[in-house]
Design an enzyme around this catalytic site. Structure first.
Site, PDB file in Angstrom:
ATOM      1  N   HIS A   1       8.217 -26.633   0.627  1.00  0.00           N
ATOM      2  CA  HIS A   1       7.480 -27.712  -0.036  1.00  0.00           C
ATOM      3  C   HIS A   1       6.337 -27.178  -0.891  1.00  0.00           C
ATOM      4  O   HIS A   1       5.456 -27.936  -1.288  1.00  0.00           O
ATOM      5  CB  HIS A   1       6.962 -28.699   1.013  1.00  0.00           C
ATOM      6  CG  HIS A   1       8.089 -29.330   1.773  1.00  0.00           C
ATOM      7  ND1 HIS A   1       8.560 -30.597   1.496  1.00  0.00           N
ATOM      8  CD2 HIS A   1       8.885 -28.841   2.755  1.00  0.00           C
ATOM      9  CE1 HIS A   1       9.573 -30.866   2.295  1.00  0.00           C
ATOM     10  NE2 HIS A   1       9.797 -29.815   3.072  1.00  0.00           N
TER      11      HIS A   1
ATOM     12  N   GLU B   1       0.819  -1.219   0.000  1.00  0.00           N
ATOM     13  CA  GLU B   1       0.000   0.000   0.000  1.00  0.00           C
ATOM     14  C   GLU B   1       0.850   1.267   0.000  1.00  0.00           C
ATOM     15  O   GLU B   1       0.389   2.322  -0.395  1.00  0.00           O
ATOM     16  CB  GLU B   1      -0.939   0.023   1.227  1.00  0.00           C
ATOM     17  CG  GLU B   1      -2.188  -0.809   1.025  1.00  0.00           C
ATOM     18  CD  GLU B   1      -3.288  -0.532   2.050  1.00  0.00           C
ATOM     19  OE1 GLU B   1      -3.027   0.134   3.072  1.00  0.00           O
ATOM     20  OE2 GLU B   1      -4.409  -1.013   1.830  1.00  0.00           O
TER      21      GLU B   1
ATOM     22  N   LYS C   1     -14.012   0.464  -3.469  1.00  0.00           N
ATOM     23  CA  LYS C   1     -15.054   0.942  -2.540  1.00  0.00           C
ATOM     24  C   LYS C   1     -16.154   1.670  -3.301  1.00  0.00           C
ATOM     25  O   LYS C   1     -17.340   1.493  -3.036  1.00  0.00           O
ATOM     26  CB  LYS C   1     -14.444   1.897  -1.513  1.00  0.00           C
ATOM     27  CG  LYS C   1     -13.597   1.212  -0.472  1.00  0.00           C
ATOM     28  CD  LYS C   1     -13.237   2.215   0.618  1.00  0.00           C
ATOM     29  CE  LYS C   1     -12.104   1.715   1.465  1.00  0.00           C
ATOM     30  NZ  LYS C   1     -11.520   2.762   2.282  1.00  0.00           N
TER      31      LYS C   1
HETATM   32  O1  PA5 Z   1      -3.167   1.616   5.815  1.00  0.00           O
HETATM   33  C1  PA5 Z   1      -4.315   2.037   5.758  1.00  0.00           C
HETATM   34  O2  PA5 Z   1      -4.601   3.221   6.027  1.00  0.00           O
HETATM   35  C2  PA5 Z   1      -5.474   1.119   5.405  1.00  0.00           C
HETATM   36  O3  PA5 Z   1      -5.066  -0.167   5.174  1.00  0.00           O
HETATM   37  C3  PA5 Z   1      -6.491   1.109   6.539  1.00  0.00           C
HETATM   38  O4  PA5 Z   1      -5.873   0.680   7.707  1.00  0.00           O
HETATM   39  C4  PA5 Z   1      -7.701   0.225   6.228  1.00  0.00           C
HETATM   40  O5  PA5 Z   1      -8.272   0.584   5.011  1.00  0.00           O
HETATM   41  C5  PA5 Z   1      -8.737   0.338   7.339  1.00  0.00           C
HETATM   42  O6  PA5 Z   1      -9.150   1.653   7.486  1.00  0.00           O
HETATM   43  P1  PA5 Z   1      -9.880   2.163   8.778  1.00  0.00           P
HETATM   44  O7  PA5 Z   1      -8.956   2.010   9.930  1.00  0.00           O
HETATM   45  O8  PA5 Z   1     -10.187   3.586   8.492  1.00  0.00           O
HETATM   46  O9  PA5 Z   1     -11.125   1.336   8.966  1.00  0.00           O
END
Ligand code: PA5
Length: 471
Positions: A346, A325, A461
Site C-alpha cells: 500500500h 557498505e 566523520k
Molecule cells: O560495518 C561496519 O564496520 C560499520 O557499520 C560499523 O559497525 C559502525 O560504523 C560502528 O562502528 P563501531 O563498532 O566501531 O562503533
C-alpha cells in the site's frame, strides 16, 4: 545437534527469457561462481591466516566465516570459561539483577542485535510482565543516532521507571563499539553512564556495564578506568556488519533469552551447505548468480528485500547495511531496499509494478507461524462483506497476497525470487544471516570489489568532527 530444516531459494520466476536472463546464462556463470566460492573458501582463508594480504584485498576481514563453528567448538570443550559460556553467565547475572538493559551501538554494532530481537523474541517483548519474560530484562537501543528527544526520553523513562534497589528497579548498559571511538555511541555512553552512576554510585558502576569492543581503543581504556571486569571482544578480522554472530549479537541475544546455540548451529549448517552444494542447489551461489545477472544484463540496480513478516523488518535493515557498505564502492553496487509486506503493498508496490524496470523483488517468505492460524471469523454485521471469507485465516490471506503479488509482477515481466524460511526462529534466521554474509562476500569477489571495509563512511566523520571542534 537437532536437524536444521533448510531455508530454500527459488529463482524460477526470474530466470525466464522475458526477464532478459535465462538458465543458459546462469549455467555460463557457473565457473565464475565456483571460482568466487573457491577464492572465499581457500584463497581468502589462506591469505587471512598467513597475514599475507595483497593491497587490493585489505582489509580482509575473513574471520566472520568460521565464527559459528569456532564459538560452538570452544563451548563444547569448556562450557564454563568459553566465550559463549561467559556470555550465558553474563546474561544470567543481568537477568537476576536488572529489569532493563540499554544497548548502545550503531551500524554493525546495533543492527544485528535489533534484527535478532525482532525476529526471535515475542513481538511485544518489552510490554510483557517480568514473569512472562522469564525475568529477562527489557531491551532499549540507543547510541545509534544523535537524536536529542529520543535520548532524553529514554533517560527520563529510566529515571521514572527504575525505583528501588531490587532487580525490578535496576538497569544496565551494554555498550558495543568495535573501534571504541564512534561519536554517536561514545556520546551516548557518556550520558547513560552518568545517569547510571547517579543511580547506583561510582563503586557499583562496573557491575552494571558490559562493554563489547576491540582489544584496545577509547572504549577499552575507559572500561579499564571504570574498573569493568565483565567485557567481551569484537574479534580481530571480523568487520562490524559481519559481527552479528560474535559477542556483538550474541550477548544481547542471550540477554533476551534467544537460543544462541541453535542460532550458531544454523549458521554452521549454512557454511556446510555453501561449501558443498552445486550451483543450481546452492542458496548462496544461486542468490548471487541471479541478482548479479539481473544487474549486469538488465541494469536491475535496486534489490528489494521484500519480507512477508513484520518480525523480519530489522533483518531486512541489517541486510541493507551489509549490502550497501560492502559493495557500494568504486561507483558500483546495487541499492538495497527493505519492504515489509503486505504493509508496503500500500505504499511501494505501485512503483514496483509500474515504475522503472530497475528492481528485483527478493521475497522472504515464512512457511509456518508461531501461533495457530487466526480466522477472519463470522459476524452478524456483514456490511464489510467478509462473512464469505469467515473461514479464511491470516496465513491464508498472506499466502494469497504473496502469490497474487508474484503473479502480478510476472505478468508484467518484473523479476522476483523466493527465499523460504521454515519459520521465523533461531534456526531459520541463523541460516539467513550466514547466507547473506556469504553471498555478499562471494559477489564482491565475483565483481572485483573488496566487500570488507567502508572507507566512504569516513567522509562525513571528518567534516562532522571538524565542524564540532571548530565551533
Ligand atoms: O560495518 C561496519 O564496520 C560499520 O557499520 C560499523 O559497525 C559502525 O560504523 C560502528 O562502528 P563501531 O563498532 O566501531 O562503533
Amino acid at each position: 545437534m537437532a536437524k536444521i530444516k533448510p531455508i530454500t531459494f527459488d529463482y524460477s520466476a526470474s530466470l525466464i527469457p522475458e526477464n532478459g536472463i535465462s538458465q543458459t546464462q546462469l549455467d555460463a556463470l557457473k565457473p565464475k561462481l565456483e571460482a568466487a566460492r573457491e577464492e572465499v573458501l581457500k584463497v581468502d582463508a589462506a591469505q587471512y591466516a598467513s597475514g599475507d594480504v595483497p593491497a587490493e584485498k585489505a582489509p580482509l576481514d575473513h574471520a566472520y566465516m568460521e565464527l559459528p563453528e569456532r564459538i560452538l567448538d570452544e563451548y563444547q570443550s569448556d562450557r564454563e570459561n568459553s566465550e559463549l559460556g561467559r556470555i550465558l553467565k553474563t546474561a544470567a547475572r543481568l537477568r537476576d539483577s536488572v529489569d532493563k538493559v540499554v544497548v548502545l551501538g550503531i551500524g554493525g554494532s546495533y543492527m544485528g542485535a535489533r534484527a535478532l530481537m525482532e525476529s526471535c523474541c515475542h513481538p511485544y517483548y518489552n510490554e510483557l510482565s517480568r514473569e512472562e519474560r522469564g525475568s529477562r530484562p527489557r531491551i532499549y537501543f540507543e547510541g545509534n543516532n544523535v537524536d536529542n528527544d529520543w535520548s532524553q526520553s529514554l533517560l527520563q523513562f529510566l529515571e521514572l521507571d527504575s525505583k528501588g534497589d531490587g532487580p525490578e528497579g535496576n538497569w544496565a548498559i551494554v555498550v558495543i563499539s568495535k573501534s571504541g571511538g564512534t561519536l554517536e555511541t561514545a556520546a551516548s555512553f557518556r550520558q547513560f553512564k552518568a545517569a547510571l552512576e547517579k543511580k547506583v554510585g561510582a563503586d557499583r558502576l562496573p557491575e552494571f556495564i558490559v562493554p563489547v569492543t576491540g582489544e584496545s581503543g577509547k572504549l577499552a581504556s575507559l572500561s579499564d578506568a571504570i574498573g569493568i571486569k565483565d567485557r567481551y571482544l569484537v574479534p580481530d578480522g571480523v568487520g562490524g556488519r559481519f559481527s552479528i554472530l560474535s559477542a556483538v549479537g550474541l550477548l544481547p541475544a542471550a540477554i533476551m533469552g534467544i537460543d544462541v546455540v541453535k542460532l550458531l548451529e544454523a549458521a554452521a549448517a549454512m557454511n556446510t551447505h555453501f561449501h558443498s552444494a552445486p550451483v543450481g542447489e546452492n542458496v548462496v551461489l544461486d542468490y548471487v548468480g541471479v541478482n548479479h545477472l539481473l544487474e549486469v544484463e538488465q541494469n536491475v540496480l535496486t534489490r528489494v528485500m521484500s519480507v512477508w513478516s513484520k518480525s523480519l523488518e530489522s533483518v531486512g535493515l541489517w541486510y541493507d547495511q551489509l549490502l550497501a557498505e560492502s559493495l557500494g564502492k568504486n561507483e558500483r553496487g546495487a541499492l538495497p531496499l527493505t519492504c515489509v509486506n503486505s504493509r508496503d503493498l500500500h505504499s511501494r508496490a505501485q512503483q514496483h509494478q509500474e515504475g522503472a524496470r530497475d528492481k528485483v523483488m527478493n521475497n522472504v517468505i515464512v512457511d509456518s507461524w508461531r501461533h495457530d492460524a487466526l480466522p477472519i471469523g463470522k459476524s452478524e454485521h456483514d456490511q464489510d462483506q467478509l462473512n464469505e471469507l469467515a473461514d479464511k485465516t491470516l496465513p491464508d490471506v498472506m499466502s494469497a497476497a504473496i502469490k497474487g503479488t508474484n503473479l502480478a509482477y510476472a505478468e508484467d515481466k518484473r523479476p522476483t525470487t523466493n527465499i523460504n524460511l521454515p519459520a521465523v526462529d533461531e534456526a531459520a534466521v541463523g541460516q539467513l544471516f550466514q547466507m547473506l554474509m556469504l553471498a555478499t562476500v562471494v559477489e564482491g569477489r565475483l565483481i572485483g570489489i573488496n566487500p570488507y571495509g567502508q572507507p566512504g563512511v569516513e567522509g562525513y566523520k571528518k567534516y562532522m568532527n571538524k565542524l564540532l571542534r571548530e565551533a
